[in-house]
Design a protein around this motif. Structure first.
Motif, PDB file in Angstrom:
ATOM      1  N   SER A  46      31.500  42.341  37.158  1.00 36.31           N
ATOM      2  CA  SER A  46      31.068  42.576  38.531  1.00 36.31           C
ATOM      3  C   SER A  46      31.789  41.599  39.437  1.00 36.31           C
ATOM      4  O   SER A  46      32.402  40.630  38.977  1.00 36.31           O
ATOM      5  N   TYR A  47      31.682  41.844  40.724  1.00 34.86           N
ATOM      6  CA  TYR A  47      32.321  40.993  41.725  1.00 34.86           C
ATOM      7  C   TYR A  47      31.270  40.548  42.735  1.00 34.86           C
ATOM      8  O   TYR A  47      30.304  41.251  43.001  1.00 34.86           O
ATOM      9  N   ALA A  62      25.719  40.926  43.320  1.00 29.11           N
ATOM     10  CA  ALA A  62      26.994  41.312  42.719  1.00 29.11           C
ATOM     11  C   ALA A  62      27.159  42.827  42.769  1.00 29.11           C
ATOM     12  O   ALA A  62      26.181  43.572  42.878  1.00 29.11           O
ATOM     13  N   TYR A  63      28.415  43.264  42.697  1.00 31.43           N
ATOM     14  CA  TYR A  63      28.758  44.683  42.766  1.00 31.43           C
ATOM     15  C   TYR A  63      29.651  45.052  41.578  1.00 31.43           C
ATOM     16  O   TYR A  63      30.467  44.247  41.140  1.00 31.43           O
ATOM     17  N   THR A  64      29.504  46.272  41.105  1.00 33.57           N
ATOM     18  CA  THR A  64      30.364  46.759  40.027  1.00 33.57           C
ATOM     19  C   THR A  64      31.770  46.959  40.573  1.00 33.57           C
ATOM     20  O   THR A  64      31.995  46.885  41.780  1.00 33.57           O
ATOM     21  N   GLU A  65      32.703  47.255  39.680  1.00 37.93           N
ATOM     22  CA  GLU A  65      34.081  47.501  40.098  1.00 37.93           C
ATOM     23  C   GLU A  65      34.176  48.720  41.007  1.00 37.93           C
ATOM     24  O   GLU A  65      35.084  48.828  41.827  1.00 37.93           O
ATOM     25  N   GLN A  66      33.222  49.645  40.880  1.00 34.27           N
ATOM     26  CA  GLN A  66      33.205  50.835  41.731  1.00 34.27           C
ATOM     27  C   GLN A  66      32.500  50.574  43.065  1.00 34.27           C
ATOM     28  O   GLN A  66      32.433  51.458  43.906  1.00 34.27           O
ATOM     29  N   GLY A  67      31.961  49.374  43.251  1.00 37.56           N
ATOM     30  CA  GLY A  67      31.321  49.011  44.509  1.00 37.56           C
ATOM     31  C   GLY A  67      29.828  49.256  44.555  1.00 37.56           C
ATOM     32  O   GLY A  67      29.213  49.151  45.610  1.00 37.56           O
ATOM     33  N   HIS A  68      29.191  49.538  43.413  1.00 33.79           N
ATOM     34  CA  HIS A  68      27.747  49.747  43.380  1.00 33.79           C
ATOM     35  C   HIS A  68      27.031  48.408  43.219  1.00 33.79           C
ATOM     36  O   HIS A  68      27.387  47.594  42.360  1.00 33.79           O
ATOM     37  N   LYS A  69      25.998  48.202  44.025  1.00 35.86           N
ATOM     38  CA  LYS A  69      25.225  46.961  43.988  1.00 35.86           C
ATOM     39  C   LYS A  69      24.373  46.912  42.717  1.00 35.86           C
ATOM     40  O   LYS A  69      23.744  47.899  42.343  1.00 35.86           O
ATOM     41  N   LEU A  70      24.355  45.747  42.051  1.00 37.98           N
ATOM     42  CA  LEU A  70      23.503  45.580  40.873  1.00 37.98           C
ATOM     43  C   LEU A  70      22.047  45.543  41.308  1.00 37.98           C
ATOM     44  O   LEU A  70      21.722  45.103  42.418  1.00 37.98           O
ATOM     45  N   SER A  71      21.154  45.949  40.441  1.00 42.90           N
ATOM     46  CA  SER A  71      19.723  45.980  40.776  1.00 42.90           C
ATOM     47  C   SER A  71      19.065  44.612  40.620  1.00 42.90           C
ATOM     48  O   SER A  71      17.873  44.473  40.841  1.00 42.90           O
ATOM     49  N   TYR A  72      19.821  43.614  40.237  1.00 42.97           N
ATOM     50  CA  TYR A  72      19.308  42.258  40.046  1.00 42.97           C
ATOM     51  C   TYR A  72      20.349  41.275  40.576  1.00 42.97           C
ATOM     52  O   TYR A  72      21.491  41.633  40.818  1.00 42.97           O
ATOM     53  N   GLN A  84      36.390  32.284  47.615  1.00 46.42           N
ATOM     54  CA  GLN A  84      34.969  32.567  47.702  1.00 46.42           C
ATOM     55  C   GLN A  84      34.604  33.931  47.117  1.00 46.42           C
ATOM     56  O   GLN A  84      33.494  34.406  47.295  1.00 46.42           O
ATOM     57  N   TYR A  85      35.514  34.505  46.365  1.00 48.30           N
ATOM     58  CA  TYR A  85      35.234  35.760  45.664  1.00 48.30           C
ATOM     59  C   TYR A  85      35.364  35.502  44.173  1.00 48.30           C
ATOM     60  O   TYR A  85      36.280  34.803  43.727  1.00 48.30           O
ATOM     61  N   LYS A 104      41.736  40.192  48.217  1.00 48.51           N
ATOM     62  CA  LYS A 104      42.386  41.480  48.015  1.00 48.51           C
ATOM     63  C   LYS A 104      42.121  42.069  46.628  1.00 48.51           C
ATOM     64  O   LYS A 104      42.248  43.265  46.426  1.00 48.51           O
ATOM     65  N   ASN A 105      41.712  41.240  45.676  1.00 52.17           N
ATOM     66  CA  ASN A 105      41.421  41.713  44.320  1.00 52.17           C
ATOM     67  C   ASN A 105      39.948  42.051  44.102  1.00 52.17           C
ATOM     68  O   ASN A 105      39.581  42.489  42.999  1.00 52.17           O
ATOM     69  N   ALA A 106      39.129  41.850  45.108  1.00 52.24           N
ATOM     70  CA  ALA A 106      37.707  42.177  45.018  1.00 52.24           C
ATOM     71  C   ALA A 106      37.476  43.569  45.629  1.00 52.24           C
ATOM     72  O   ALA A 106      38.182  43.958  46.568  1.00 52.24           O
ATOM     73  N   PRO A 107      36.501  44.310  45.128  1.00 53.36           N
ATOM     74  CA  PRO A 107      36.208  45.620  45.723  1.00 53.36           C
ATOM     75  C   PRO A 107      35.857  45.486  47.202  1.00 53.36           C
ATOM     76  O   PRO A 107      35.347  44.453  47.650  1.00 53.36           O
ATOM     77  N   ARG A 108      36.116  46.524  47.950  1.00 51.97           N
ATOM     78  CA  ARG A 108      35.900  46.495  49.403  1.00 51.97           C
ATOM     79  C   ARG A 108      34.452  46.195  49.781  1.00 51.97           C
ATOM     80  O   ARG A 108      34.193  45.490  50.727  1.00 51.97           O
ATOM     81  N   LYS A 109      33.489  46.708  49.021  1.00 51.78           N
ATOM     82  CA  LYS A 109      32.074  46.466  49.338  1.00 51.78           C
ATOM     83  C   LYS A 109      31.715  44.985  49.241  1.00 51.78           C
ATOM     84  O   LYS A 109      30.815  44.516  49.926  1.00 51.78           O
ATOM     85  N   VAL A 110      32.408  44.246  48.401  1.00 53.66           N
ATOM     86  CA  VAL A 110      32.136  42.822  48.251  1.00 53.66           C
ATOM     87  C   VAL A 110      32.656  42.053  49.457  1.00 53.66           C
ATOM     88  O   VAL A 110      32.048  41.115  49.932  1.00 53.66           O
ATOM     89  N   ARG A 111      33.814  42.478  49.972  1.00 51.38           N
ATOM     90  CA  ARG A 111      34.421  41.797  51.107  1.00 51.38           C
ATOM     91  C   ARG A 111      33.632  42.104  52.347  1.00 51.38           C
ATOM     92  O   ARG A 111      33.427  41.435  53.229  1.00 51.38           O
TER      93      ARG A 111
END
Length: 111
Positions: A46-47, A62-72, A84-85, A104-111
């Motif tokens: 995750s990112y 944290a977010y998965t590589e696809q940009g989905h937020k973890l439930s915890y 800071q990523y 630039k290496n983190a998914p867009r949702k994380v940025r």
């Protein structure tokens, strides 16, 4: 005689169900210790975006590589004064490794 066999079968069933119940109860709690040893969880990456200037990160979203937020949320340590990523390898809430990455290496949702 039949009553003894029936009682023995019932005792065997109960003896088998108790460990299953105990393990199910233990692994239903989500924390780093139980997640580390839970055979039903897989490692994942995750990112996340973390605060600069600190070494202990608490309640990190944290977010998965696809940009989905973890439930915890995750708690972990690390330090890089410039980045800071982070890319987090974890098994549930148990964090195995943290690698600092450029934005630039983190998914867009994380940025």
């Amino acid at each position: 005689m039949e009553n003894k066999k029936s009682h023995f079968k019932l005792t065997k069933i109960i003896a088998l169900l108790i460990p299953v119940f105990i393990l199910t109860t233990i692994f239903s709690f989500r924390n780093p210790l139980t997640d580390r040893y839970n055979p039903f969880l897989n490692s994942e990456q995750s990112y996340a975006k973390v605060k600069k200037g600190t070494q202990k990160y608490r309640n990190v979203t944290a977010y998965t590589e696809q940009g989905h937020k973890l439930s915890y949320t995750l708690d972990f340590g690390g330090y890089d004064p410039d980045e800071q990523y982070v890319k987090i390898t974890h098994k549930g809430k148990y964090v195995k490794r943290v690698i600092y990455v450029q934005a630039k290496n983190a998914p867009r949702k994380v940025r």
